[in-house]
Design a protein around this motif. Structure first.
Motif, PDB file in Angstrom:
ATOM      1  N   ASP A  81      -2.947  -6.939 -14.776  1.00  0.00           N
ATOM      2  CA  ASP A  81      -2.325  -6.556 -14.615  1.00  0.00           C
ATOM      3  C   ASP A  81      -1.292  -6.608 -15.499  1.00  0.00           C
ATOM      4  O   ASP A  81      -0.266  -6.994 -15.138  1.00  0.00           O
ATOM      5  CB  ASP A  81      -2.268  -5.495 -13.159  1.00  0.00           C
ATOM      6  CG  ASP A  81      -1.174  -4.401 -12.599  1.00  0.00           C
ATOM      7  OD1 ASP A  81      -0.851  -3.960 -14.336  1.00  0.00           O
ATOM      8  OD2 ASP A  81      -1.028  -4.020 -12.013  1.00  0.00           O
ATOM      9  N   GLU A 115       7.476  -3.855 -14.350  1.00  0.00           N
ATOM     10  CA  GLU A 115       6.930  -2.856 -14.188  1.00  0.00           C
ATOM     11  C   GLU A 115       6.120  -2.279 -12.537  1.00  0.00           C
ATOM     12  O   GLU A 115       6.435  -0.883 -12.723  1.00  0.00           O
ATOM     13  CB  GLU A 115       5.598  -2.686 -15.057  1.00  0.00           C
ATOM     14  CG  GLU A 115       5.130  -1.912 -15.933  1.00  0.00           C
ATOM     15  CD  GLU A 115       3.806  -0.825 -14.347  1.00  0.00           C
ATOM     16  OE1 GLU A 115       2.956   0.250 -14.610  1.00  0.00           O
ATOM     17  OE2 GLU A 115       3.077  -2.096 -13.742  1.00  0.00           O
ATOM     18  N   GLU A 116       6.401  -3.574 -12.483  1.00  0.00           N
ATOM     19  CA  GLU A 116       5.911  -2.730 -11.032  1.00  0.00           C
ATOM     20  C   GLU A 116       6.802  -2.362  -9.856  1.00  0.00           C
ATOM     21  O   GLU A 116       6.642  -1.842  -8.587  1.00  0.00           O
ATOM     22  CB  GLU A 116       4.829  -4.575 -10.335  1.00  0.00           C
ATOM     23  CG  GLU A 116       3.831  -4.322 -11.127  1.00  0.00           C
ATOM     24  CD  GLU A 116       2.054  -3.652 -11.044  1.00  0.00           C
ATOM     25  OE1 GLU A 116       2.547  -2.296 -10.524  1.00  0.00           O
ATOM     26  OE2 GLU A 116       1.785  -3.528 -12.057  1.00  0.00           O
ATOM     27  N   GLN A 183      -8.398  -0.108 -12.975  1.00  0.00           N
ATOM     28  CA  GLN A 183      -7.681  -0.519 -11.904  1.00  0.00           C
ATOM     29  C   GLN A 183      -8.683  -0.346 -10.648  1.00  0.00           C
ATOM     30  O   GLN A 183      -8.996  -0.062  -9.976  1.00  0.00           O
ATOM     31  CB  GLN A 183      -6.812  -0.465 -11.629  1.00  0.00           C
ATOM     32  CG  GLN A 183      -5.651  -1.444 -12.727  1.00  0.00           C
ATOM     33  CD  GLN A 183      -4.116  -0.665 -12.192  1.00  0.00           C
ATOM     34  OE1 GLN A 183      -3.636  -0.300 -13.489  1.00  0.00           O
ATOM     35  NE2 GLN A 183      -3.372  -1.598 -11.655  1.00  0.00           N
ATOM     36  N   HIS A 203       2.833  10.291  -9.253  1.00  0.00           N
ATOM     37  CA  HIS A 203       2.455   9.727  -8.108  1.00  0.00           C
ATOM     38  C   HIS A 203       4.138   9.557  -7.482  1.00  0.00           C
ATOM     39  O   HIS A 203       5.744   9.591  -8.231  1.00  0.00           O
ATOM     40  CB  HIS A 203       2.154   8.430  -8.979  1.00  0.00           C
ATOM     41  CG  HIS A 203       2.937   6.718  -8.804  1.00  0.00           C
ATOM     42  ND1 HIS A 203       3.326   5.491  -8.806  1.00  0.00           N
ATOM     43  CD2 HIS A 203       3.165   6.526  -7.202  1.00  0.00           C
ATOM     44  CE1 HIS A 203       3.538   4.990  -8.027  1.00  0.00           C
ATOM     45  NE2 HIS A 203       3.964   5.066  -6.664  1.00  0.00           N
ATOM     46  N   ARG A 205       6.752   7.299  -4.262  1.00  0.00           N
ATOM     47  CA  ARG A 205       6.948   6.217  -3.598  1.00  0.00           C
ATOM     48  C   ARG A 205       7.914   6.878  -2.797  1.00  0.00           C
ATOM     49  O   ARG A 205       9.330   7.285  -3.019  1.00  0.00           O
ATOM     50  CB  ARG A 205       8.064   5.196  -4.417  1.00  0.00           C
ATOM     51  CG  ARG A 205       6.702   4.176  -4.689  1.00  0.00           C
ATOM     52  CD  ARG A 205       7.083   2.733  -5.366  1.00  0.00           C
ATOM     53  NE  ARG A 205       6.309   2.272  -5.897  1.00  0.00           N
ATOM     54  CZ  ARG A 205       6.617   0.822  -5.843  1.00  0.00           C
ATOM     55  NH1 ARG A 205       7.789   0.216  -6.779  1.00  0.00           N
ATOM     56  NH2 ARG A 205       5.312   0.371  -6.957  1.00  0.00           N
ATOM     57  N   ARG A 276      -0.211   9.522  -4.175  1.00  0.00           N
ATOM     58  CA  ARG A 276      -0.965   9.843  -5.659  1.00  0.00           C
ATOM     59  C   ARG A 276      -1.865  11.207  -5.352  1.00  0.00           C
ATOM     60  O   ARG A 276      -2.428  10.944  -3.989  1.00  0.00           O
ATOM     61  CB  ARG A 276      -1.395   8.717  -6.218  1.00  0.00           C
ATOM     62  CG  ARG A 276      -0.076   7.583  -6.241  1.00  0.00           C
ATOM     63  CD  ARG A 276      -0.664   5.934  -6.938  1.00  0.00           C
ATOM     64  NE  ARG A 276       0.099   5.217  -6.982  1.00  0.00           N
ATOM     65  CZ  ARG A 276       0.227   3.918  -7.709  1.00  0.00           C
ATOM     66  NH1 ARG A 276      -0.240   4.017  -8.356  1.00  0.00           N
ATOM     67  NH2 ARG A 276       1.144   3.393  -7.432  1.00  0.00           N
ATOM     68  N   ALA A 334      -2.986   5.026 -11.714  1.00  0.00           N
ATOM     69  CA  ALA A 334      -2.344   4.012 -11.450  1.00  0.00           C
ATOM     70  C   ALA A 334      -1.400   4.449 -12.297  1.00  0.00           C
ATOM     71  O   ALA A 334      -0.937   4.804 -13.475  1.00  0.00           O
ATOM     72  CB  ALA A 334      -3.142   2.305 -12.127  1.00  0.00           C
ATOM     73  N   GLY A 335      -0.115   4.096 -11.943  1.00  0.00           N
ATOM     74  CA  GLY A 335       1.605   4.206 -12.996  1.00  0.00           C
ATOM     75  C   GLY A 335       1.560   3.273 -14.332  1.00  0.00           C
ATOM     76  O   GLY A 335       0.698   1.851 -14.185  1.00  0.00           O
ATOM     77  N   HIS A 361      -4.525  -4.802  -8.049  1.00  0.00           N
ATOM     78  CA  HIS A 361      -3.073  -5.703  -7.115  1.00  0.00           C
ATOM     79  C   HIS A 361      -3.531  -6.317  -6.045  1.00  0.00           C
ATOM     80  O   HIS A 361      -3.177  -6.736  -5.248  1.00  0.00           O
ATOM     81  CB  HIS A 361      -2.353  -4.403  -6.813  1.00  0.00           C
ATOM     82  CG  HIS A 361      -1.695  -3.567  -7.822  1.00  0.00           C
ATOM     83  ND1 HIS A 361      -1.017  -2.254  -7.120  1.00  0.00           N
ATOM     84  CD2 HIS A 361      -1.429  -3.320  -9.065  1.00  0.00           C
ATOM     85  CE1 HIS A 361      -0.504  -2.076  -8.403  1.00  0.00           C
ATOM     86  NE2 HIS A 361      -0.344  -2.562  -9.293  1.00  0.00           N
TER      87      HIS A 361
HETATM   88  C1  GLV Z   1       1.595  -0.059 -10.238  1.00  0.00           C
HETATM   89  O1  GLV Z   1       0.841  -0.469 -10.891  1.00  0.00           O
HETATM   90  C2  GLV Z   1       1.238   1.350 -10.140  1.00  0.00           C
HETATM   91  O2  GLV Z   1       0.370   1.936  -9.838  1.00  0.00           O
HETATM   92  O3  GLV Z   1       1.673   1.115  -8.925  1.00  0.00           O
END
Ligand code: GLV
Ligand code: MN
Ligand code: MN
Length: 391
Positions: A81, A115-116, A183, A203, A205, A276, A334-335, A361
């Motif tokens: 990833d 990125e993560e 993924q 997406h 958080r 998501r 996935a982002g 992941h």
């Molecule tokens: C990154 O991989 C995400 O989708 O959270």
């Protein structure tokens, strides 16, 4: 290249990677990126936000075609990833050169940092800062589990805290194509090694703070307790139920109990929820239910990041598909940095490489060597097509 990266940030206990932004492992990966670029005679530039760019050709002549991905990881993440996109980018440059191809416009390889968002909580921090989607003051004040702010981490890494939208770096980009390990099981089910991406789901958080009253585990009668773990349990079950109802996914993957003692009722549960769905309305419905539940429990439910749906540029998608002989097309939950660039108005696209485990992941994330090579061949074909002429 894969062998050079294999041990960087690897947790021997799990076999997974801990490659968090602005840590020692990240530093070693960045050094690796620079060395890989220099050994190919590519010019390395670093933008205001720390994203690394390696250029074949002069980037300030005409806007270039950029490929690449990220090298950081989630906690105990897999090897593929992110790194698959960067390694494949360099391998595609090698493949084009082996054929004697000369791009008529600059061709860039990028390593987007953080990125993560595994350390500071905001995914795609490097590309969001670069494009101005994330305010520098907000980013600099984010802190990791040890209370180190992004500002502090940047300073320790010897980087300036003068981060933010970088016009010069953005002017150099005409098109961005990110190759990424798939993924999920989409390509396994389609029995194909490579796909073109159509879309990224919206997406969000969120951070729930559920307060309780610290007290003794032995002497506090059940009826006297103000125990926030019960509210947390209700939140987890509601996330699952609501996601099922609305055709979404919701994940409670990170939690902090304070003070985190085995014989004390917690005074506070801080819980993160990732939501998501293919459609924004469905994600919003789940979020609204979880926010209401947190508030009923006397807590809060705070947005840490929200990314709208990405629909990748239709013309670029058509062109990628044509260059690859009409491969399958997949949407993803996935982002990716490609989504951030697309939201900022850049024609962006993605290629996915089959993952036989369908797991990501996690150390179980995988791609067969032949599929990785098919990915490089596909990426090289796409880059050749996009850089054949100066426009
Ligand atoms: C990154 O991989 C995400 O989708 O959270
Ligand atoms: Mn990831
Ligand atoms: Mn990724």
């Amino acid at each position: 290249m894969w062998a050079e990266l294999a041990d960087v940030g690897r947790n021997p206990a799990t076999g997974g990677y801990r490659r968090f932004a602005w840590t020692r492992a990240d530093h070693d990966l960045r050094e690796w990126f620079t060395a890989a670029a220099v050994s190919r005679g590519l010019d390395v530039t670093v933008d205001r936000c720390g994203n690394q760019w390696a250029w074949w050709g002069e980037p300030d002549t005409v806007p270039g075609v950029v490929t690449g991905s990220h090298l950081d990881s989630v906690p105990d993440g897999g090897a593929f990833d992110g790194p698959l996109g960067v390694v494949s980018a360099f391998a595609a440059v090698d493949a084009l050169r082996d054929k004697g191809f000369m791009p008529a416009r600059p061709l860039g390889v990028v390593n987007f940092c953080d990125e993560e968002g595994a350390r500071f909580g905001i995914a795609c921090a490097g590309s969001r800062l670069l494009t101005g989607a994330l305010a520098p003051e907000r980013a600099l004040a984010l802190s990791d589990v040890d209370g180190v702010t992004m500002a502090g981490a940047l300073a320790t890494a010897g980087r300036s805290t003068d981060i933010g939208r970088d016009e010069q770096a953005l002017r150099r980009v005409a098109t961005f194509v990110e190759l990424h390990v798939e993924q999920g099981r989409g390509l396994v089910e389609l029995d194909a090694p490579v796909a073109v991406a159509s879309a990224i789901w919206p997406h969000g958080r969120y951070r729930a703070e559920l307060p309780g009253q610290a007290n003794h585990a032995g002497t506090t009668r059940l009826e006297d307790r103000v125990d926030p773990t019960l509210a947390y349990a209700r939140l987890i079950l509601a996330a699952r139920r609501s996601a099922q109802t609305h055709g979404a996914v919701a994940t409670c993957g990170k939690v902090r109990f304070a003070p985190n003692g085995v014989n004390a009722i917690p005074s506070l549960v801080t819980a993160w929820v990732d939501v998501r769905a293919p459609a924004g309305d469905d994600a919003r419905a789940v979020i609204a239910e979880l926010a209401a539940l947190s508030e009923q429990a006397g807590g809060t439910f705070t947005e840490e990041s929200l990314t709208g749906a990405t629909t990748f540029d239709t013309e670029l998608r058509r062109r990628l598909a044509a260059a690859l002989g009409e491969p399958p097309v997949l949407a993803t939950g996935a982002g990716h940095d490609a989504g951030i660039l697309a939201a900022a108005g850049f024609p962006a696209g993605m290629l996915f490489v089959r993952n036989p485990t369908g797991v990501s992941h996690s150390p179980a994330e995988f791609a067969e060597r032949d599929d990785c090579l098919a990915g490089v061949t596909a990426l090289a074909a796409v880059l050749a097509d996009l850089t054949r002429t100066p426009e």
